[in-house]
Write a protein that holds these residues in place. Structure first.
Motif, short mmCIF file in Angstrom:
data_model
loop_
_atom_site.label_atom_id
_atom_site.label_comp_id
_atom_site.label_asym_id
_atom_site.label_seq_id
_atom_site.Cartn_x
_atom_site.Cartn_y
_atom_site.Cartn_z
N THR A 77 15.70 32.53 23.48
CA THR A 77 14.36 32.23 23.20
C THR A 77 14.40 30.85 22.90
O THR A 77 15.00 30.05 22.28
N PRO A 78 13.53 29.80 23.91
CA PRO A 78 13.61 28.68 24.01
C PRO A 78 12.33 28.09 23.12
O PRO A 78 11.63 28.63 22.53
N GLY A 79 12.56 26.77 22.57
CA GLY A 79 11.56 26.17 21.80
C GLY A 79 10.45 25.52 22.59
O GLY A 79 10.41 25.83 23.92
N VAL A 80 9.70 24.44 22.19
CA VAL A 80 8.62 23.95 22.76
C VAL A 80 9.26 23.08 24.27
O VAL A 80 8.52 23.01 25.06
N ASP A 81 10.40 22.75 24.23
CA ASP A 81 11.05 22.02 25.43
C ASP A 81 11.57 22.79 26.23
O ASP A 81 11.82 22.43 27.38
N LYS A 82 11.49 24.23 26.15
CA LYS A 82 11.76 25.32 27.27
C LYS A 82 13.33 25.10 27.61
O LYS A 82 13.71 25.56 28.63
N VAL A 83 14.14 24.59 26.62
CA VAL A 83 15.59 24.52 27.08
C VAL A 83 16.37 25.59 26.27
O VAL A 83 16.28 25.74 25.12
N PRO A 107 8.28 19.62 17.40
CA PRO A 107 7.59 20.74 16.73
C PRO A 107 8.06 22.01 17.15
O PRO A 107 8.82 22.34 17.95
N LEU A 108 7.56 22.85 16.08
CA LEU A 108 7.97 24.53 16.40
C LEU A 108 7.09 24.95 17.21
O LEU A 108 5.84 24.88 17.46
N ARG A 109 7.65 26.15 18.01
CA ARG A 109 6.77 26.87 18.72
C ARG A 109 6.17 28.15 18.03
O ARG A 109 7.17 28.95 17.32
N ARG A 110 4.95 28.45 17.92
CA ARG A 110 4.21 29.28 16.79
C ARG A 110 4.07 30.43 17.52
O ARG A 110 3.47 30.55 18.80
N LEU A 111 4.75 31.57 16.94
CA LEU A 111 4.52 32.97 17.54
C LEU A 111 4.16 33.68 16.08
O LEU A 111 4.22 33.29 14.91
N TYR A 112 3.55 34.90 16.35
CA TYR A 112 3.10 35.92 15.18
C TYR A 112 3.72 37.15 15.48
O TYR A 112 4.01 37.57 16.64
N ILE A 113 4.36 37.70 14.26
CA ILE A 113 4.84 38.83 14.40
C ILE A 113 4.12 39.88 13.25
O ILE A 113 3.52 39.53 12.19
N PRO A 114 3.96 41.13 13.81
CA PRO A 114 2.95 42.06 12.88
C PRO A 114 3.81 42.30 11.42
O PRO A 114 4.89 42.62 11.41
N LYS A 115 2.86 42.52 10.42
CA LYS A 115 3.41 42.80 9.00
C LYS A 115 3.24 44.41 8.87
O LYS A 115 2.07 45.00 9.57
N ALA A 116 3.76 45.13 7.96
CA ALA A 116 3.28 46.19 7.63
C ALA A 116 2.06 46.63 7.46
O ALA A 116 1.36 47.69 7.48
N ILE A 125 9.61 28.74 16.01
CA ILE A 125 10.84 28.70 16.98
C ILE A 125 11.16 27.21 17.13
O ILE A 125 10.71 26.58 17.90
N PRO A 126 12.30 26.80 16.51
CA PRO A 126 12.57 25.38 16.97
C PRO A 126 13.42 25.31 18.06
O PRO A 126 13.59 26.39 18.66
N THR A 127 13.66 24.19 18.57
CA THR A 127 14.31 24.05 19.97
C THR A 127 15.91 24.41 19.61
O THR A 127 16.22 24.29 18.37
N MET A 128 16.70 24.37 20.64
CA MET A 128 17.96 24.87 20.56
C MET A 128 18.60 23.70 19.79
O MET A 128 19.51 23.85 19.10
N PRO A 233 10.15 25.88 7.44
CA PRO A 233 9.77 26.33 8.70
C PRO A 233 10.59 27.98 8.98
O PRO A 233 11.60 27.93 8.93
N GLN A 234 9.58 29.07 9.01
CA GLN A 234 10.17 30.29 9.34
C GLN A 234 10.45 30.28 10.65
O GLN A 234 10.04 29.98 11.59
N GLY A 235 11.94 30.82 11.00
CA GLY A 235 12.52 31.00 12.07
C GLY A 235 13.62 29.93 12.24
O GLY A 235 14.51 29.91 13.06
N GLY A 236 13.69 29.04 11.13
CA GLY A 236 14.63 28.17 11.30
C GLY A 236 16.02 28.64 10.59
O GLY A 236 16.01 29.51 9.54
N ILE A 237 17.20 28.29 11.05
CA ILE A 237 18.35 28.84 10.56
C ILE A 237 18.58 28.58 9.11
O ILE A 237 19.22 29.16 8.08
#
Length: 573
Positions: A77-83, A107-116, A125-128, A233-237
């Motif tokens: 899953t790439p970040g904003v740089d597509k790498v 910057p992070l690539r923003r996605l949304y995931i459904p909640k219950a 999503i940060p870059t690699m 940042p949610q999604g960051g390690i």
């Protein structure tokens, strides 16, 4: 792997990724982490900072950081740089690029995931490169976080799990003597999104400039850059550790205000941003404990969720981590919550109804991991009746699936085609598959009720996986703890036990997070067999390294058979 410089700097000489000595890399990082813990316990913060500096600039730590982000679930899953880093060459280059001087987070690539509840959770999503830099600094921050952590905090921590948190709830609510009957169910509103940046910058023990880069990077959504003024940042390690460090200290405050000798029966159990606090009375929780928690969170820019935070009596029961904890006739029982069961069965029915034309074996392959994983998660409570109920519900859905496929056939014909007798069980949903050699094998749907109920042995609250003093204790726990996904899979479980849960290539544990590959010691193309004596479980990256370099593999002896070094040997090495 060539020796590192005394300063720990990354050599500028290009390296072959598959030539990296992973055993040495793990030993180097583990030794520095153990020294950080020892320096903290001695109160030598200057030495802690120096050791962190050494670790984050070492080749070993940088190589392991790149290895981590190229092996986890988000590796493609790439970040904003597509790498993305997929080849050994790109991984070699990535190690060279992990430099602190001039580093700027993208910057992070923003996605949304459904909640219950129907809402959507934002995910960044940060870059690699940013992920690898976070993984690098996590190696220096996590030992400090573990040393300072609350004893009964269980979320996003090494060697701890939901099962440990649930077992602590049971111990707290059903232990000897008179237990607290009231529970404050706490939930922090948008925890990751609301944590105060100034608080993090002032309290997280790492280089402020690097941390500020991650916090202020912003996010991209539909090609528009949005700034971030609060939150991790949610999604960051590194984000879960930052959140844990922000919430650590609450248990200590409660313990100081309500010591055991003075009564009150106030105990905290926390998993990430979900927690429960016990109390002797509703008034104590409402008028004393809750305001104390509110003040603690307010300092960090956080607040309790009014929707999810409530006070409940143990005889009415409450839900925590997918379990329902309730006292029945004086006995506390833990069962899968109704909401959790409903969500699981909804997902199973969606899979079955969404694959009306697939072959039987293909459907079984889709369902088995879901059923096995859910059942293993709930096996530590009083869930036998619920597991049987789930099996029956799945059977009913499969029966409708089978009847729809053959509307002109009778019930007996459908039964004989899809439901067969396996062992002592009749009506087992089964199908026939052929292996690459053309041999037919029977594939059967996993039964949730086949999972035996097993009480969890809770980890000791003070255990620190980075402290050499706890080395022997953790080795004993690992000796009896088989990864859940291997239970019921006889050959793989046998290999795991035979190896003591250790990869023979890098001498590191094989876990659910790292994953494993099934390696043939003598290749099948060279006449090797499929028997267990010719197979070994290795990490995915180690498997690639073995094939790329033609390395020989010999199985390590189980942990119980290996002479144990003194716990302090690692620190003094």
């Amino acid at each position: 792997m060539a020796a590192e410089s005394s300063a720990g700097a990354t050599p500028s000489v290009p390296r072959d990724w598959h030539s990296t000595d992973w055993k040495k890399a793990h030993v180097n990082v583990r030794r520095l982490q153990a020294r950080i813990v020892q320096a903290m316990k001695a109160g030598k913060w200057g030495k802690v900072k120096a050791l962190q500096h050494l670790l984050t600039r070492s080749f070993s730590a940088k190589a392991l950081a790149v290895k981590r982000v190229t092996e986890n679930q988000g590796k493609n899953t790439p970040g904003v740089d597509k790498v993305i880093w997929q080849t050994p060459t790109t991984k070699e280059m990535a190690i060279q690029e992990l430099r602190q001087r001039g580093y700027t987070a993208l910057p992070l690539r923003r996605l949304y995931i459904p909640k219950a509840n129907g809402k959507k959770r934002p995910l960044g999503i940060p870059t690699m490169k940013d992920r690898a830099m976070q993984a690098l600094y996590l190696q220096s921050v996590d030992p400090i976080a573990e040393t300072q952590a609350d004893p009964n905090s269980y979320g996003f921590r090494k060697e701890r799990s939901c099962a440990d948190a649930i077992e602590q709830c049971h111990t707290t609510l059903a232990g000897r003597g008179e237990m607290a009957p009231w529970i404050l169910e706490g939930d922090i509103k948008s925890c990751f999104d609301m944590i105060s940046h100034p608080w993090l910058l002032n309290h997280i023990p790492m280089e402020t400039r690097i941390l500020e880069q991650w916090l202020k990077a912003g996010y991209m959504e539909k090609s528009v850059l949005y700034p971030t003024e609060d939150g991790a940042p949610q999604g960051g390690i590194i984000s879960p550790v930052l959140a844990n460090m922000a919430l650590d200290g609450l248990e200590k405050i409660l313990r100081e205000k309500y010591p055991k000798k003075k009564g009150g029966k106030v105990h905290l159990v926390r998993y990430a941003d979900d927690f429960m606090i016990t109390g002797a009375s509703k008034e104590l929780l409402e008028k004393e404990a809750k305001p104390l928690v509110t003040a603690f969170l307010q300092e960090r820019g956080l607040e309790l969720s009014q929707e999810k935070t409530k006070i409940t009596h143990i005889e009415d029961g409450f839900d925590f981590l997918g379990q329902n904890i309730r006292k029945y006739n004086g006995k506390v029982l833990i069962k899968p919550s109704k909401k959790n069961v409903h969500t699981f069965l909804t997902d199973i029915r969606k899979v079955i109804k969404g694959h009306k034309q697939v072959k039987t074996v293909a459907l079984i392959n889709m369902l088995n991991p879901k059923i096995r994983g859910w059942a293993l998660y709930h096996r530590h409570g009083s869930s036998k009746e619920t597991l049987s109920h789930v099996d029956h519900a799945i059977f009913q859905t499969l029966w409708q699936w089978a009847k729809r496929r053959h509307p002109r056939k009778g019930k007996q014909w459908i039964k004989d085609r899809y439901f067969k007798r396996v062992g002592n069980r009749s009506w087992s949903f089964s199908g026939t598959a052929k292996d690459p050699g053309g041999k037919s094998t029977e594939k059967t749907l996993f039964k949730a009720s086949s999972v035996p109920i097993k009480r969890q042995v809770k980890i000791q609250g003070a255990c620190n996986p980075y402290d050499p003093e706890w080395e022997s204790y953790l080795e004993q726990r690992h000796g009896v703890k088989i990864p859940p996904s291997l239970e019921g899979r006889k050959t793989l479980a046998y290999l795991w036990k035979e190896q003591g849960g250790i990869c023979p290539n890098c001498d590191q544990p094989l876990t659910e997070i790292t994953g494993w590959h099934n390696h043939h010691i003598v290749y099948k193309t060279m006449g090797g067999s499929d028997h267990a004596e010719n197979r070994a479980l290795v990490h995915p990256n180690c498997h690639r390294q073995i094939h790329a370099k033609g390395l020989a593999v010999s199985k390590p002896r189980p942990v119980d058979d290996v002479p144990q070094a003194h716990p302090g040997a690692l620190f003094h090495a």
